[in-house]
Design a protein around this motif. Sequence first.
Motif, PDB file in Angstrom:
ATOM      1  N   GLN A  80      -9.470 -13.422 -37.004  1.00 52.51           N
ATOM      2  CA  GLN A  80      -8.053 -13.345 -36.641  1.00 52.51           C
ATOM      3  C   GLN A  80      -7.323 -12.388 -37.581  1.00 52.51           C
ATOM      4  O   GLN A  80      -6.559 -11.504 -37.138  1.00 52.51           O
ATOM      5  CB  GLN A  80      -7.403 -14.739 -36.723  1.00 52.51           C
ATOM      6  CG  GLN A  80      -7.958 -15.773 -35.773  1.00 52.51           C
ATOM      7  CD  GLN A  80      -7.424 -15.672 -34.350  1.00 52.51           C
ATOM      8  OE1 GLN A  80      -6.938 -14.618 -33.931  1.00 52.51           O
ATOM      9  NE2 GLN A  80      -7.545 -16.759 -33.606  1.00 52.51           N
ATOM     10  N   HIS A  83      -8.167  -8.665 -36.932  1.00 51.63           N
ATOM     11  CA  HIS A  83      -7.475  -8.114 -35.770  1.00 51.63           C
ATOM     12  C   HIS A  83      -5.991  -7.908 -36.045  1.00 51.63           C
ATOM     13  O   HIS A  83      -5.415  -6.875 -35.671  1.00 51.63           O
ATOM     14  CB  HIS A  83      -7.637  -9.050 -34.571  1.00 51.63           C
ATOM     15  CG  HIS A  83      -8.949  -8.965 -33.884  1.00 51.63           C
ATOM     16  ND1 HIS A  83      -9.316  -7.895 -33.096  1.00 51.63           N
ATOM     17  CD2 HIS A  83     -10.001  -9.822 -33.848  1.00 51.63           C
ATOM     18  CE1 HIS A  83     -10.533  -8.094 -32.598  1.00 51.63           C
ATOM     19  NE2 HIS A  83     -10.974  -9.261 -33.044  1.00 51.63           N
ATOM     20  N   ARG A  86      -5.337  -4.966 -38.387  1.00 54.75           N
ATOM     21  CA  ARG A  86      -5.550  -3.697 -37.683  1.00 54.75           C
ATOM     22  C   ARG A  86      -4.379  -3.387 -36.761  1.00 54.75           C
ATOM     23  O   ARG A  86      -3.858  -2.259 -36.738  1.00 54.75           O
ATOM     24  CB  ARG A  86      -6.857  -3.764 -36.883  1.00 54.75           C
ATOM     25  CG  ARG A  86      -7.124  -2.565 -36.001  1.00 54.75           C
ATOM     26  CD  ARG A  86      -8.410  -2.750 -35.188  1.00 54.75           C
ATOM     27  NE  ARG A  86      -8.556  -1.681 -34.226  1.00 54.75           N
ATOM     28  CZ  ARG A  86      -7.999  -1.678 -33.015  1.00 54.75           C
ATOM     29  NH1 ARG A  86      -7.262  -2.704 -32.624  1.00 54.75           N
ATOM     30  NH2 ARG A  86      -8.176  -0.662 -32.191  1.00 54.75           N
ATOM     31  N   SER A  87      -3.952  -4.369 -35.973  1.00 57.23           N
ATOM     32  CA  SER A  87      -2.831  -4.175 -35.061  1.00 57.23           C
ATOM     33  C   SER A  87      -1.553  -3.850 -35.820  1.00 57.23           C
ATOM     34  O   SER A  87      -0.766  -2.992 -35.393  1.00 57.23           O
ATOM     35  CB  SER A  87      -2.640  -5.430 -34.215  1.00 57.23           C
ATOM     36  OG  SER A  87      -1.501  -5.322 -33.392  1.00 57.23           O
ATOM     37  N   PRO A 276      -5.274 -13.011 -31.155  1.00 56.95           N
ATOM     38  CA  PRO A 276      -6.105 -11.823 -30.942  1.00 56.95           C
ATOM     39  C   PRO A 276      -7.520 -12.139 -30.469  1.00 56.95           C
ATOM     40  O   PRO A 276      -8.163 -11.289 -29.846  1.00 56.95           O
ATOM     41  CB  PRO A 276      -6.114 -11.162 -32.323  1.00 56.95           C
ATOM     42  CG  PRO A 276      -4.842 -11.599 -32.961  1.00 56.95           C
ATOM     43  CD  PRO A 276      -4.636 -13.005 -32.484  1.00 56.95           C
ATOM     44  N   VAL A 281     -12.841  -8.455 -26.158  1.00 55.54           N
ATOM     45  CA  VAL A 281     -12.815  -7.730 -27.417  1.00 55.54           C
ATOM     46  C   VAL A 281     -12.604  -6.233 -27.233  1.00 55.54           C
ATOM     47  O   VAL A 281     -12.075  -5.561 -28.116  1.00 55.54           O
ATOM     48  CB  VAL A 281     -14.099  -8.012 -28.222  1.00 55.54           C
ATOM     49  CG1 VAL A 281     -15.327  -7.408 -27.541  1.00 55.54           C
ATOM     50  CG2 VAL A 281     -13.966  -7.513 -29.643  1.00 55.54           C
ATOM     51  N   GLY A 457     -12.584 -12.218 -28.918  1.00 55.02           N
ATOM     52  CA  GLY A 457     -12.549 -11.164 -29.926  1.00 55.02           C
ATOM     53  C   GLY A 457     -13.181 -11.538 -31.248  1.00 55.02           C
ATOM     54  O   GLY A 457     -12.899 -10.898 -32.266  1.00 55.02           O
ATOM     55  N   GLU A 460     -17.074  -7.797 -33.377  1.00 55.19           N
ATOM     56  CA  GLU A 460     -16.775  -6.421 -33.005  1.00 55.19           C
ATOM     57  C   GLU A 460     -17.522  -6.091 -31.708  1.00 55.19           C
ATOM     58  O   GLU A 460     -18.549  -6.714 -31.391  1.00 55.19           O
ATOM     59  CB  GLU A 460     -17.189  -5.454 -34.122  1.00 55.19           C
ATOM     60  CG  GLU A 460     -16.403  -5.628 -35.416  1.00 55.19           C
ATOM     61  CD  GLU A 460     -14.962  -5.159 -35.315  1.00 55.19           C
ATOM     62  OE1 GLU A 460     -14.555  -4.696 -34.223  1.00 55.19           O
ATOM     63  OE2 GLU A 460     -14.230  -5.266 -36.317  1.00 55.19           O
TER      64      GLU A 460
END
Length: 492
Positions: A80, A83, A86-87, A276, A281, A457, A460
């Motif tokens: 979590q 993700h 990154r977002s 996420p 994914v 997700g 990867e």
Amino acid sequence: MTSAYDDLMSFERETGALAQVAGRLGWDQETMMPRGAGDQRSEEMAAMESVLHARRTDPRIGEWLAAIDPQTLDAEGQAQVRHIARSFRRANKVPAKLAADLARLTSRSHRTWAEARADDDFQAFAPVLAEVVALKREEGAALAAGGDVYDALLDDFEPGATAAELKAMFGALRPRLVALRQAILERPEPPALHGTFDETAQMALTRKVAQCFGYDMSRGRIDKAVHPFSSGSGDDVRITTRTNALDPFNCLYSTIHETGHATYEQAIRGNYRFTPLGQGVSMGVHESQSRIYENQLGRSRAFTGWLYGQFGETFGELGLDGPEAFYAAVNRVRNGYIRTEADEVQYNLHVLLRFDLEQALISGDLQVADLETAWNDRFHADFGFAVDKPSDGVLQDVHWSAGLFGYFPTYSLGNVYAGCLLKALQEAVPDLETQLAAGDPSGATAWLRENVQQHGGLYEPREVIERACGFAPSEAPLLDYLEAKFGALYGL
């Protein structure tokens, strides 16, 4: 007192719920929205995007992330945080005004595309497409921060992938596909399905088959749209299809394809909802599910044998000499313009055309004013005949009108993944053919649900496929499958 992680996840779930609402606006625009509501919908979608962008760039996310020690989290918590971080980084690179402008423009662009497609008039669409390309270049440059602009856009759909590695994979696909296509087209063409097929009956059959593949209609619905798609996740996953009285395969296989997407979303663990991890994914992995449902399962000799009986019960006499002729008709390789209607052998050649053209658009090597000519020239070179009209060429796909640059290559990547998954599936479910011959794909779909879909997700993209298959993804299983299947069909 709640922890930083708890506060972060509570905030993310609210953002995820709002994103689902925004997605429902897009679904409605495609299916039920009154035609005169377009301008208002553009403003609604821009407003929603502004709210979502503000939440995705909220400084508190950075504070919460800084306060979290990932080593104190389990594997799900670490995923979590990965993700979200990154977002957060990506969202902060895109100015809020640009995000809202893109949402407003692509809503307008989509309507313009639909009208231009109906009128076969690329010039009516070209000005707004040029605006979309300009804003996507701007967005890509912001995201790339000095790196490759196209790779930055691609990363939205297939995190970690690069155009260079996809070019290498697709370059390995092309020669064997071209050789197989040429050998097949030199052979006699099997009889096609002919007749008129009631469109209401098509929809009834397609709903039956979707449920056969595990689509939960209590948490979904099937409607019609110009371009079939799947929308939503969790307990509200909707799909669309289209009907043609002369071609029931279009409706059926579009539906099976979208069912692959939809069942993926329905199968993700319920405790991931609105986070996420609560969605597919990547588009490559997503496409692996839609393509293996549609092709390796839905177009198999075993399943089409069962489907032949269903067609007879639904439509009466089909004019084909038994289930083998029906199987051959389902898998006919023939010249055609439309990517979504292309057979398995030629489909990826359609995708590679788009992949190369959209890279050129984003880099500036190709201008929108020259796109129709470039498309027609490339199509003629790849397929050996001329595009007859824009709706069969540059206007056939919705993606560029929606600003989805970087999406197209994930279709071929999904096919590659599907080839790998089939190889593993056949070993895991040794009586797969017997099950499919009885119209029962549940052994296959249960294996996919267990090994791919439920994880959402968590891993990867390539890791998902490698864990499911036990080997690193490559194009070889797909090519071996295609050559074996179509070699037998066409006596090569």
